[in-house]
Design a protein around this motif. Sequence first.
Motif, PDB file in Angstrom:
ATOM      1  N   MET A   1       0.828  -1.212   0.000  1.00 12.36           N
ATOM      2  CA  MET A   1       0.000   0.000   0.000  1.00 12.36           C
ATOM      3  C   MET A   1       0.859   1.256   0.000  1.00 12.36           C
ATOM      4  O   MET A   1       0.442   2.293  -0.532  1.00 12.36           O
ATOM      5  CB  MET A   1      -0.936  -0.005   1.215  1.00 12.36           C
ATOM      6  N   SER A   2       2.061   1.180   0.574  1.00 12.73           N
ATOM      7  CA  SER A   2       2.948   2.345   0.569  1.00 12.73           C
ATOM      8  C   SER A   2       3.340   2.723  -0.858  1.00 12.73           C
ATOM      9  O   SER A   2       3.472   3.916  -1.181  1.00 12.73           O
ATOM     10  CB  SER A   2       4.210   2.052   1.382  1.00 12.73           C
ATOM     11  N   LEU A   3       3.534   1.715  -1.710  1.00 18.01           N
ATOM     12  CA  LEU A   3       3.933   1.993  -3.092  1.00 18.01           C
ATOM     13  C   LEU A   3       2.842   2.712  -3.862  1.00 18.01           C
ATOM     14  O   LEU A   3       3.131   3.529  -4.746  1.00 18.01           O
ATOM     15  CB  LEU A   3       4.287   0.685  -3.817  1.00 18.01           C
ATOM     16  N   TYR A   4       1.590   2.409  -3.533  1.00 15.45           N
ATOM     17  CA  TYR A   4       0.479   3.005  -4.271  1.00 15.45           C
ATOM     18  C   TYR A   4       0.371   4.505  -4.053  1.00 15.45           C
ATOM     19  O   TYR A   4      -0.335   5.190  -4.804  1.00 15.45           O
ATOM     20  CB  TYR A   4      -0.836   2.318  -3.889  1.00 15.45           C
ATOM     21  N   ARG A   5       1.054   5.022  -3.067  1.00 25.49           N
ATOM     22  CA  ARG A   5       1.081   6.476  -2.872  1.00 25.49           C
ATOM     23  C   ARG A   5       1.925   7.157  -3.947  1.00 25.49           C
ATOM     24  O   ARG A   5       1.780   8.353  -4.187  1.00 25.49           O
ATOM     25  CB  ARG A   5       1.660   6.812  -1.491  1.00 25.49           C
ATOM     26  N   TYR A   6       2.805   6.380  -4.585  1.00 22.00           N
ATOM     27  CA  TYR A   6       3.725   6.932  -5.568  1.00 22.00           C
ATOM     28  C   TYR A   6       3.370   6.522  -6.999  1.00 22.00           C
ATOM     29  O   TYR A   6       3.556   7.293  -7.940  1.00 22.00           O
ATOM     30  CB  TYR A   6       5.149   6.470  -5.270  1.00 22.00           C
ATOM     31  N   VAL A   7       2.895   5.287  -7.151  1.00 28.36           N
ATOM     32  CA  VAL A   7       2.557   4.775  -8.481  1.00 28.36           C
ATOM     33  C   VAL A   7       1.284   3.933  -8.350  1.00 28.36           C
ATOM     34  O   VAL A   7       1.220   3.044  -7.505  1.00 28.36           O
ATOM     35  CB  VAL A   7       3.733   3.964  -9.076  1.00 28.36           C
ATOM     36  N   PRO A   8       0.245   4.246  -9.152  1.00 31.69           N
ATOM     37  CA  PRO A   8      -1.059   3.597  -8.954  1.00 31.69           C
ATOM     38  C   PRO A   8      -1.079   2.097  -9.185  1.00 31.69           C
ATOM     39  O   PRO A   8      -1.896   1.392  -8.601  1.00 31.69           O
ATOM     40  CB  PRO A   8      -1.964   4.305  -9.977  1.00 31.69           C
ATOM     41  N   GLY A   9      -0.219   1.583 -10.060  1.00 28.17           N
ATOM     42  CA  GLY A   9      -0.260   0.162 -10.348  1.00 28.17           C
ATOM     43  C   GLY A   9       0.881  -0.289 -11.227  1.00 28.17           C
ATOM     44  O   GLY A   9       1.777   0.492 -11.586  1.00 28.17           O
ATOM     45  N   LYS A  10       0.839  -1.545 -11.602  1.00 27.12           N
ATOM     46  CA  LYS A  10       1.925  -2.148 -12.362  1.00 27.12           C
ATOM     47  C   LYS A  10       2.039  -1.554 -13.767  1.00 27.12           C
ATOM     48  O   LYS A  10       3.142  -1.438 -14.315  1.00 27.12           O
ATOM     49  CB  LYS A  10       1.703  -3.661 -12.439  1.00 27.12           C
ATOM     50  N   GLU A  11       0.918  -1.185 -14.369  1.00 27.69           N
ATOM     51  CA  GLU A  11       0.950  -0.600 -15.708  1.00 27.69           C
ATOM     52  C   GLU A  11       1.779   0.678 -15.727  1.00 27.69           C
ATOM     53  O   GLU A  11       2.619   0.884 -16.602  1.00 27.69           O
ATOM     54  CB  GLU A  11      -0.469  -0.305 -16.189  1.00 27.69           C
ATOM     55  N   GLN A  12       1.533   1.538 -14.756  1.00 28.09           N
ATOM     56  CA  GLN A  12       2.293   2.790 -14.675  1.00 28.09           C
ATOM     57  C   GLN A  12       3.752   2.527 -14.305  1.00 28.09           C
ATOM     58  O   GLN A  12       4.665   3.168 -14.820  1.00 28.09           O
ATOM     59  CB  GLN A  12       1.653   3.737 -13.648  1.00 28.09           C
ATOM     60  N   LEU A  13       3.967   1.542 -13.430  1.00 24.00           N
ATOM     61  CA  LEU A  13       5.322   1.211 -13.006  1.00 24.00           C
ATOM     62  C   LEU A  13       6.169   0.730 -14.181  1.00 24.00           C
ATOM     63  O   LEU A  13       7.305   1.181 -14.372  1.00 24.00           O
ATOM     64  CB  LEU A  13       5.284   0.144 -11.914  1.00 24.00           C
TER      65      LEU A  13
END
Length: 237
Positions: A60-72
């Motif tokens: 959940m911490s990562l979702y503050r920076y990048v919404p999901g795997k597609e954007q990553l």
Amino acid sequence: MPPPTTVELLWGTTQRPKRGPKPALTLDGIVAEAIALVDAEGLSALSMQRLAERLGFTKMSLYRYVPGKEQLTALMLDTAMGEPPNSAGVQQNWRTGLREWVEAIFARYLAHPWTIELIIGVRPLGPNELGWTEAALTALAGTGFTGSEKLDTIVLLNGHARSLAQQVASMSEGGELQFTEQFTEMMTAAGGRYPEVQAAFAEEAATPAGRGGPNDALRFGVERILDGLAVLIDQRN
């Protein structure tokens, strides 16, 4: 506030809060760790959960920076491709410019083979990836080609580099020896039905070390493509 889009993340147009505590993570750091993961283990190993564990944070911490795997993965691709070499973006002899461009992008594909899978399909392009296109178009500026012909030339050259890099990447450690053993078995089973195939591979096997490798294959194909473009330019002139 809606999550940032892929384009906003690629082009850095998202609005970040100016107040509050300093973020524990950075988007650049997340992307760099993701690249390190797939460089080592392949794209199939990438998940938000796995990445979070490597970073020592929750998913959940990562979702503050990048919404999901597609954007990553979009960010990973643009970062891994990097900027084109400066010389490729300078208008010069068109053959030299294109040759340097292909050799440079081939090296990037070899360094990060997983990018080959990500560049397929319709998707947002980042500044680095568009920079590669701009560099190739700059090299083609004096050829007299139309816009469509220039773009088709880039597709042709990039396709050659990409397909060769894919072949190199698919050859696992020890794969060349395995193929040699299998080929010998196949030729024995074939009983001389394919003499030209056998002769060609035998001649390749006798090639001195350092010759006949992927770089030679790259240059051979590139030079033949450039020869064809030169003929077209001469005909029009």
